[in-house]
Motif scaffolding. Structure first.
Motif, mmCIF file in Angstrom:
data_model
loop_
_atom_site.group_PDB
_atom_site.id
_atom_site.type_symbol
_atom_site.label_atom_id
_atom_site.label_comp_id
_atom_site.label_asym_id
_atom_site.label_seq_id
_atom_site.Cartn_x
_atom_site.Cartn_y
_atom_site.Cartn_z
ATOM 1 N N ARG A 29 54.856 32.091 55.050
ATOM 2 C CA ARG A 29 53.732 32.995 54.791
ATOM 3 C C ARG A 29 53.837 33.723 53.454
ATOM 4 O O ARG A 29 52.844 34.209 52.936
ATOM 5 C CB ARG A 29 53.631 34.022 55.920
ATOM 6 N N ASP A 30 55.047 33.841 52.915
ATOM 7 C CA ASP A 30 55.268 34.520 51.640
ATOM 8 C C ASP A 30 56.296 33.715 50.858
ATOM 9 O O ASP A 30 57.497 33.951 50.958
ATOM 10 C CB ASP A 30 55.754 35.951 51.876
ATOM 11 N N THR A 31 55.818 32.747 50.068
ATOM 12 C CA THR A 31 56.709 31.818 49.375
ATOM 13 C C THR A 31 57.561 32.486 48.298
ATOM 14 O O THR A 31 58.483 31.860 47.783
ATOM 15 C CB THR A 31 55.913 30.643 48.767
ATOM 16 N N SER A 32 57.264 33.755 47.972
ATOM 17 C CA SER A 32 58.117 34.467 47.022
ATOM 18 C C SER A 32 59.435 34.875 47.678
ATOM 19 O O SER A 32 60.389 35.247 47.007
ATOM 20 C CB SER A 32 57.410 35.707 46.472
ATOM 21 N N LYS A 33 59.493 34.810 48.995
ATOM 22 C CA LYS A 33 60.698 35.158 49.754
ATOM 23 C C LYS A 33 61.433 33.882 50.124
ATOM 24 O O LYS A 33 61.094 33.199 51.096
ATOM 25 C CB LYS A 33 60.350 35.950 51.020
ATOM 26 N N SER A 34 62.405 33.513 49.316
ATOM 27 C CA SER A 34 63.182 32.299 49.568
ATOM 28 C C SER A 34 64.556 32.448 48.947
ATOM 29 O O SER A 34 64.783 33.336 48.114
ATOM 30 C CB SER A 34 62.473 31.070 48.993
ATOM 31 N N PHE A 35 65.455 31.590 49.337
ATOM 32 C CA PHE A 35 66.770 31.543 48.704
ATOM 33 C C PHE A 35 67.374 30.167 48.920
ATOM 34 O O PHE A 35 66.955 29.404 49.794
ATOM 35 C CB PHE A 35 67.708 32.646 49.222
ATOM 36 N N THR A 36 68.357 29.854 48.098
ATOM 37 C CA THR A 36 69.103 28.604 48.212
ATOM 38 C C THR A 36 70.556 28.965 48.479
ATOM 39 O O THR A 36 71.091 29.905 47.877
ATOM 40 C CB THR A 36 68.982 27.780 46.919
ATOM 41 N N CYS A 37 71.176 28.241 49.398
ATOM 42 C CA CYS A 37 72.579 28.491 49.722
ATOM 43 C C CYS A 37 73.250 27.168 50.053
ATOM 44 O O CYS A 37 72.595 26.138 50.200
ATOM 45 C CB CYS A 37 72.693 29.451 50.894
ATOM 46 N N ASP A 38 74.550 27.204 50.165
ATOM 47 C CA ASP A 38 75.301 26.051 50.668
ATOM 48 C C ASP A 38 75.434 26.203 52.171
ATOM 49 O O ASP A 38 75.716 27.298 52.662
ATOM 50 C CB ASP A 38 76.685 25.972 50.029
ATOM 51 N N GLY A 39 75.208 25.113 52.898
ATOM 52 C CA GLY A 39 75.313 25.136 54.347
ATOM 53 C C GLY A 39 76.284 24.079 54.836
ATOM 54 O O GLY A 39 76.378 22.992 54.257
ATOM 55 N N LEU A 40 76.993 24.397 55.884
ATOM 56 C CA LEU A 40 77.911 23.461 56.515
ATOM 57 C C LEU A 40 77.152 22.615 57.519
ATOM 58 O O LEU A 40 76.468 23.151 58.397
ATOM 59 C CB LEU A 40 79.032 24.222 57.237
ATOM 60 N N VAL A 41 77.224 21.304 57.380
ATOM 61 C CA VAL A 41 76.601 20.401 58.343
ATOM 62 C C VAL A 41 77.420 20.475 59.623
ATOM 63 O O VAL A 41 78.625 20.200 59.618
ATOM 64 C CB VAL A 41 76.551 18.952 57.789
ATOM 65 N N ASP A 42 76.767 20.880 60.695
ATOM 66 C CA ASP A 42 77.446 21.061 61.972
ATOM 67 C C ASP A 42 76.611 20.412 63.064
ATOM 68 O O ASP A 42 75.640 20.998 63.550
ATOM 69 C CB ASP A 42 77.647 22.545 62.255
ATOM 70 N N THR A 43 76.979 19.201 63.458
ATOM 71 C CA THR A 43 76.205 18.472 64.466
ATOM 72 C C THR A 43 76.409 19.035 65.872
ATOM 73 O O THR A 43 75.781 18.575 66.811
ATOM 74 C CB THR A 43 76.538 16.965 64.450
ATOM 75 N N ASN A 44 77.267 20.041 66.014
ATOM 76 C CA ASN A 44 77.393 20.731 67.296
ATOM 77 C C ASN A 44 76.482 21.948 67.369
ATOM 78 O O ASN A 44 76.346 22.549 68.420
ATOM 79 C CB ASN A 44 78.839 21.155 67.551
ATOM 80 N N ALA A 45 75.881 22.304 66.248
ATOM 81 C CA ALA A 45 74.886 23.387 66.228
ATOM 82 C C ALA A 45 73.512 22.739 66.351
ATOM 83 O O ALA A 45 73.322 21.582 65.991
ATOM 84 C CB ALA A 45 74.994 24.175 64.929
ATOM 85 N N SER A 46 72.538 23.494 66.837
ATOM 86 C CA SER A 46 71.205 22.916 66.973
ATOM 87 C C SER A 46 70.281 23.378 65.848
ATOM 88 O O SER A 46 69.655 22.565 65.186
ATOM 89 C CB SER A 46 70.600 23.262 68.330
ATOM 90 N N LEU A 47 70.201 24.667 65.595
ATOM 91 C CA LEU A 47 69.268 25.218 64.615
ATOM 92 C C LEU A 47 69.932 25.431 63.260
ATOM 93 O O LEU A 47 71.129 25.226 63.102
ATOM 94 C CB LEU A 47 68.738 26.567 65.123
ATOM 95 N N MET A 48 69.148 25.896 62.310
ATOM 96 C CA MET A 48 69.676 26.422 61.053
ATOM 97 C C MET A 48 70.161 27.819 61.394
ATOM 98 O O MET A 48 69.392 28.658 61.866
ATOM 99 C CB MET A 48 68.557 26.460 60.007
ATOM 100 N N VAL A 49 71.447 28.084 61.217
ATOM 101 C CA VAL A 49 72.047 29.362 61.597
ATOM 102 C C VAL A 49 72.441 30.113 60.330
ATOM 103 O O VAL A 49 73.196 29.597 59.504
ATOM 104 C CB VAL A 49 73.276 29.154 62.505
ATOM 105 N N LEU A 50 71.898 31.333 60.204
ATOM 106 C CA LEU A 50 72.128 32.157 59.022
ATOM 107 C C LEU A 50 72.754 33.485 59.427
ATOM 108 O O LEU A 50 72.546 33.957 60.553
ATOM 109 C CB LEU A 50 70.807 32.433 58.304
ATOM 110 N N PRO A 51 73.474 34.125 58.501
ATOM 111 C CA PRO A 51 74.021 35.445 58.821
ATOM 112 C C PRO A 51 72.905 36.485 58.939
ATOM 113 O O PRO A 51 71.943 36.472 58.160
ATOM 114 C CB PRO A 51 74.941 35.758 57.637
ATOM 115 N N ALA A 52 73.030 37.382 59.895
ATOM 116 C CA ALA A 52 72.032 38.430 60.105
ATOM 117 C C ALA A 52 71.874 39.295 58.848
ATOM 118 O O ALA A 52 70.794 39.817 58.590
ATOM 119 C CB ALA A 52 72.415 39.289 61.300
#
Length: 161
Positions: A29-52
Motif C-alpha cells: 500500500r505504500d511502496t516508499s516503505k521497503s527494505f532489502t536484507c539478507d535472509g537465511l533459507v529455512d525450509t523448516n520455516a513456513s513464512l517470511m520471518v522478520l525481527p519485531a
C-alpha cells in the motif's frame, strides 16, 4: 546401514551449509516503505520471518493474526502476522504474501530473517543442496493434488478426463 550422524543429539551435519540470499520486502500500500536484507533459507520455516524490531520499516501494515511458532530447539513463541507485502528474492519473481514478526535476539549484532518454504514455493525457488544455492524451479508442483483426487476416486483410472 551405517549411521553417520546422530540427529537426536543435535549433531550438526558438516555437509549442510547455510544458504543466505538477498530479499526485498515492500509494503504493497505504500511502496516508499521497503527494505532489502539478507535472509537465511529455512525450509523448516513456513513464512517470511522478520525481527519485531523491523516492523516500523514497512510502515502501516494490516495485522492479520497472532500465531504460535515452534523454534528449532522446540521452544514456543508468538508471532504477529502482517500484510500485504511484496517479497522478492534476488533473481526470482516477486510474490505477494504476509510476513511474521517475532522477537529475535541479534547474533553478533545482526538479525537473521528467515525465508520459509511458502515464500520459496511461490517464488519458484528450489534449493540446490549440492551447490548450496537457490535455483529456478521449472514447474509448480501439483502432484499432491492429483494424489488427493486419485484417493477420492479410488484409483487413477477413475479420474475424470
Amino acid at each position: 546401514m551405517k549411521r553417520s550422524h546422530d540427529f537426536s543429539k543435535a549433531v550438526q551435519n558438516p555437509y549442510l551449509k547455510r544458504i543466505i540470499v538477498s530479499v526485498k520486502i515492500e509494503n504493497v500500500r505504500d511502496t516508499s516503505k521497503s527494505f532489502t536484507c539478507d535472509g537465511l533459507v529455512d525450509t523448516n520455516a513456513s513464512l517470511m520471518v522478520l525481527p519485531a524490531a523491523w516492523k516500523d520499516r514497512l510502515g502501516d501494515l494490516e495485522p492479520t493474526r497472532i500465531i504460535e511458532l515452534e523454534t528449532g530447539t522446540q521452544g514456543k513463541l508468538k508471532g504477529e502476522v502482517y500484510g500485504p507485502v511484496r517479497i522478492q528474492i534476488d533473481g526470482f519473481r516477486p510474490i505477494f504474501n504476509e510476513v511474521a514478526f517475532v522477537e529475535m535476539k541479534p547474533a553478533d549484532g545482526w538479525y537473521e530473517p528467515l525465508i520459509g518454504y511458502i515464500v520459496l514455493e511461490q517464488s519458484q525457488a528450489a534449493v540446490d543442496m549440492l551447490g548450496h544455492r537457490l535455483v529456478p524451479a521449472k514447474h509448480m508442483d501439483l502432484k499432491s493434488l492429483i494424489c488427493a483426487r486419485a484417493s477420492c476416486f479410488g484409483n487413477y483410472s477413475e479420474l475424470p478426463r
